[in-house]
Design an enzyme around this catalytic site. Structure first.
Site, PDB file in Angstrom:
ATOM      1  CD  GLU A 168      -2.638  -1.233   2.607  1.00 31.18           C
ATOM      2  OE1 GLU A 168      -2.485  -0.324   3.448  1.00 31.18           O
ATOM      3  OE2 GLU A 168      -3.433  -2.179   2.741  1.00 31.18           O
ATOM      4  CD  GLU A 195      18.089  -2.324   2.609  1.00 28.21           C
ATOM      5  OE1 GLU A 195      17.174  -2.743   1.861  1.00 28.21           O
ATOM      6  OE2 GLU A 195      19.081  -1.717   2.169  1.00 28.21           O
ATOM      7  CG  MET A 233      10.412 -22.180  -6.055  1.00 30.10           C
ATOM      8  SD  MET A 233      11.978 -23.108  -5.974  1.00 30.10           S
ATOM      9  CE  MET A 233      12.136 -23.597  -7.696  1.00 30.10           C
ATOM     10  CD  GLU A 262       8.620 -12.442  -4.098  1.00 24.79           C
ATOM     11  OE1 GLU A 262       7.936 -11.570  -4.667  1.00 24.79           O
ATOM     12  OE2 GLU A 262       8.159 -13.520  -3.725  1.00 24.79           O
ATOM     13  NE  ARG A 307      11.977 -13.181   0.402  1.00 21.98           N
ATOM     14  CZ  ARG A 307      11.545 -13.070   1.644  1.00 21.98           C
ATOM     15  NH1 ARG A 307      11.885 -13.961   2.547  1.00 21.98           N
ATOM     16  NH2 ARG A 307      10.758 -12.068   1.980  1.00 21.98           N
ATOM     17  CG  LEU A 313      30.156  -0.545 -21.991  1.00 22.53           C
ATOM     18  CD1 LEU A 313      28.742  -1.042 -22.198  1.00 22.53           C
ATOM     19  CD2 LEU A 313      31.064  -1.052 -23.099  1.00 22.53           C
ATOM     20  N   GLY A 314      31.274   3.855 -20.643  1.00 21.01           N
ATOM     21  CA  GLY A 314      31.221   5.306 -20.786  1.00 21.01           C
ATOM     22  C   GLY A 314      29.931   5.749 -21.452  1.00 21.01           C
ATOM     23  N   GLY A 367       1.302   3.275   2.182  1.00 21.07           N
ATOM     24  CA  GLY A 367       1.915   3.475   3.498  1.00 21.07           C
ATOM     25  C   GLY A 367       2.547   2.232   4.091  1.00 21.07           C
TER      26      GLY A 367
END
Lengths: 398, 364
Positions: free
Chosen positions: A124, A379, A247, A375, A249, A350-351, A126
């Protein structure tokens, strides 16, 4: 026996998937730029590719080939190596909500809704990482035997295409996680609005929606699993939901790694063209002899391999039925951080070429960024890993 | 077929080595480090366990048991979990013997292998490292010149494990642009074995330098049948083995830090309950887990005789970077105690940095 060699049958299947993925990749840029459009369910190239595939059937995998759970990761990597969202022929089943239905639904519910494409709405505005803070409410109207739903959901994967949704809502906010239940809501129910497709940093072609529920009434039997009670102590139902992550994750890790591998392959090609030599025979004392670009690239490739085999090990455990709660968080945490470093690192090597929208490097960097967020963020994975290592409960370590 | 299933034998070997490392190696690690000496009784014990001889073919006096690079990587991780320096010392006979077994000519095998099946500890060394910046094992500065049916070796080597007691040295050198390895007996004319080196880590492991001043060797001293051997494969195996050692050190650090962080109280709670510490521990776990996958992968390729140069580079490089990171953070988790020699973490910190730049110390 510990063995890291795919069989010829494994490789034939993966080669076929890579060929398919390359076709999808041709459309990747267009759908990234035209975000508001929906990807067609079937690409124009599909019929020809499928006819050729039918004419050249693949060898059937047997017991001596790599187990299906591990192959599933490699197949996922191969598909996402082409593009995150575009598929030759998109699946019309198997949304995240379907997994929840299969895990928690009653037999009657599975029979009734199993054929629908179901999305899953948890997050949600929040609340994200801490789903126990879900504030969408479900109130029972005893008179009509209906649940009345009110709230807002965001980041709903396949939210536009889905026929319905498995929605998390609380019966009693004061009960915390124990009060949360899953409800099935079919599109078209009055009070259920899909205001828009989300506008995102990456995976723009992907169909991610926001949902709004305003006094949305659904039948009483739409509570998934049918159990209306609020347990006093345990959070058993909640745990059940968490279990499905073991599974998914590694699977989300594999998705990100498919993108990272695409970036590595294209960067290697560009470096080779520029005459940069990758000398894998170099010993520790000789690292300073490698060009900075070569050394940086070789380390990124190393990071990729470390992550890939960590994911495969985790999936192998799942396939064996071994508890892999810790490993699934490890694989997700490792890949989440690896794909950030890899896709950003390739651009650094690669720049200016890396950030040009003429190429896909910048898209891969944007697309893969979600890996460390959804998922369970990196942290959250570290919280789970630390609790496991330290033998701490949720309350010991927050 | 991709599989992570340990064989029953591997599980048994892992468990018995884990027990042995805890009972016999860990307790000797600190004093061996302080005294800069490897305890003789430990070498006698590991020798009697037959870590080297059991895997030698019966024709050379061994037990002829199947040798698995993956199993040996598991053994190394476990012994190094006890102590890296002592693990390397104990397995040093395998370093020389396995190079001869895998790449030597029939005559070389006959001449050298039976020694390793005898009753008393004997060892040989692999001399790869050189005392110069950018010294690369795959491109030695040491030179071998072919001359009238002999080879003449010139150059310097350093960090030669067990150099103080090795009967023979397998010396890598460049013959033109080609990488070769040459068997040099300790008493070869022109070879000077230097005094014991003083290193930051692995202090218990005796290492020496070698000075080769036009050391003349018979043609059959070059490793392999005529035409030489794939010396890169010897280096690959040694890199994977070192990665396995670094893995053992990393796990030792992590397993020491976990109970410490649960015991140590600051601001009224265990420091492990603070995310700053808990997440560090989680990352240490993540990295040692990923490291193991790369070690097993490279070892599995070697076991099947496949080209493992890239996989070995990756395993070694990742292990070097992450074991240093883990040991560094281990010191940090212990704070002041991490700096005190009463705890082993500062020793593992020195080990990690030393292992990360070493080559040729140990093999699979």
């Amino acid at each position: 026996m510990i063995d890291f060699r795919p069989t010829a049958t494994d490789e034939a299947m993966l080669a076929r998937l890579h060929a398919e993925a390359l076709i999808c990749r041709r459309h990747a840029r267009a759908f990234d730029e035209r975000e508001a459009e929906m990807i067609p369910d079937v690409l124009p190239e599909a019929a020809a590719f499928e006819a050729e595939a039918k004419a050249n059937p693949l060898p059937k995998p047997g017991p001596d080939d790599t187990p299906p759970a591990v192959m599933m990761m490699l197949q996922t990597m191969a598909a996402y190596w082409g593009d995150y969202s575009v598929r030759l022929r998109r699946s019309t089943s198997g949304g995240l909500g379907n997994a929840a239905l299969m895990a928690a639904g009653t037999e009657a519910q599975k029979a009734k809704w199993g054929q629908l494409l179901l999305s899953m709405a948890i997050t949600e505005p929040g609340c994200g990482s801490d789903p126990s803070r879900v504030s969408t409410t479900a109130v029972l109207d005893e008179q009509t035997n209906e649940w009345i739903l009110n709230g807002e959901k965001i980041f709903v994967t396949t939210g536009i295409r889905a026929d319905g949704v498995v929605l998390w809502a609380t019966l009693d906010k004061s009960a915390g996680r124990a009060g949360i239940k899953s409800f099935l809501v079919v599109k078209g129910t009055p009070g259920f609005d899909v205001p828009h497709k989300e506008k995102k940093l990456g995976i723009r072609a992907d169909d991610t929606a926001a949902y709004v529920f305003r006094d949305c009434r659904i039948p009483r039997e739409n509570l998934l699993g049918g159990d209306e009670s609020i347990p006093k102590q345990s959070s058993g139902g909640f745990r059940g939901v968490m279990k499905t992550f073991n599974m998914t994750r590694p699977l989300t890790a594999a998705m990100g790694l498919g993108i990272a591998e695409a970036a590595l392959d294209a960067t290697r090609e560009a470096l080779t063209e520029a005459g940069v030599e990758l000398d894998w025979a170099t010993g520790p004392g000789g690292m300073g002899r490698l060009s900075a670009a070569a050394e940086r690239f070789m380390r990124l490739e190393t990071l990729f391999e470390a992550s890939k085999w960590t994911v495969l090990q985790c999936a192998w455990m799942a396939g064996k039925g071994l508890p892999n709660n810790l490993e699934s968080s490890v694989s997700k945490a490792h890949a989440g951080s690896a794909v950030r470093q890899i896709t950003q690192g390739c651009i650094e090597i690669l720049g200016a070429m890396g950030i040009s929208r003429e190429h896909l490097f910048e898209k891969w960097m944007r697309d893969s960024r979600i890996t460390d967020i959804y998922e369970g963020t990196g942290e959250i994975q570290r919280l789970i890993i630390a609790r496991g290592l330290l033998d701490y409960t949720r309350d010991d370590l927050k | 077929m991709i599989s992570f299933e340990m064989t029953e034998e591997q599980t048994l070997v892992r468990d018995s080595m884990r027990e042995f490392a805890a009972a016999e190696i860990r307790k000797r690690a600190r004093s061996a480090d302080e005294e800069s000496a490897v305890p003789a009784e430990l070498l006698a014990t590991t020798w009697s366990l037959g870590l080297t001889s059991t895997q030698l073919p019966e024709a050379f006096g061994g037990a002829g048991e199947a040798r698995s690079c993956v199993t040996n990587a598991i053994v190394l991780e476990e012994l190094a979990h006890g102590d890296a320096a002592l693990a390397i010392a104990a397995l040093s006979p395998s370093l020389f013997a396995n190079a001869i077994l895998d790449h030597g000519s029939e005559a070389q095998k006959k001449a050298h292998l039976p020694r390793f099946a005898g009753a008393r500890f004997v060892t040989g060394s692999l001399a790869v490292c050189e005392p110069a910046p950018l010294a690369d094992g795959s491109r030695p500065r040491c030179i071998a010149e072919a001359k009238n049916g002999t080879y003449v070796l010139s150059g310097r080597k350093s960090l030669v494990a067990m150099g103080d007691r090795a009967t023979h040295f397998l010396v890598t050198a460049r013959e033109g642009s080609e990488l070769g390895a040459y068997i040099v007996p300790r008493d070869a004319v022109g070879l000077t074995v230097g005094p014991l080196e003083k290193n930051m880590g692995l202090r218990a492991l005796p290492t020496t330098s070698l000075l080769l001043e036009r050391v003349e060797l018979p043609a059959e001293s070059k490793l392999g049948e005529a035409g030489g051997a794939n010396v890169q494969a010897v280096l690959d195996a040694s890199r994977v083995a070192l990665a396995a050692v670094m893995l053992g050190v990393s796990r030792a650090v992590l397993e020491y830090c976990v109970p410490y962080a649960k015991d140590r109280v600051a601001f009224d709670e265990a420091i492990a309950k603070k995310q700053a510490i808990a997440f560090r521990l989680a990352d240490m776990h993540i990295e040692q887990h990923a490291m193991r996958q790369l070690v097993w992968r490279a070892a599995s390729l070697l076991e099947h005789g496949l080209d493992a140069t890239r996989a070995a580079w990756q395993a070694r490089c990742y292990a070097a970077e992450k074991s240093m990171w883990i040991a560094d953070n281990g010191v940090q988790v212990l704070g002041g105690h991490g700096f005190i020699r009463e705890h082993p973490v500062e020793m593992w910190f020195r080990h990690a940095r030393t292992l990360g730049v070493a080559e040729g110390l140990v093999a699979l």
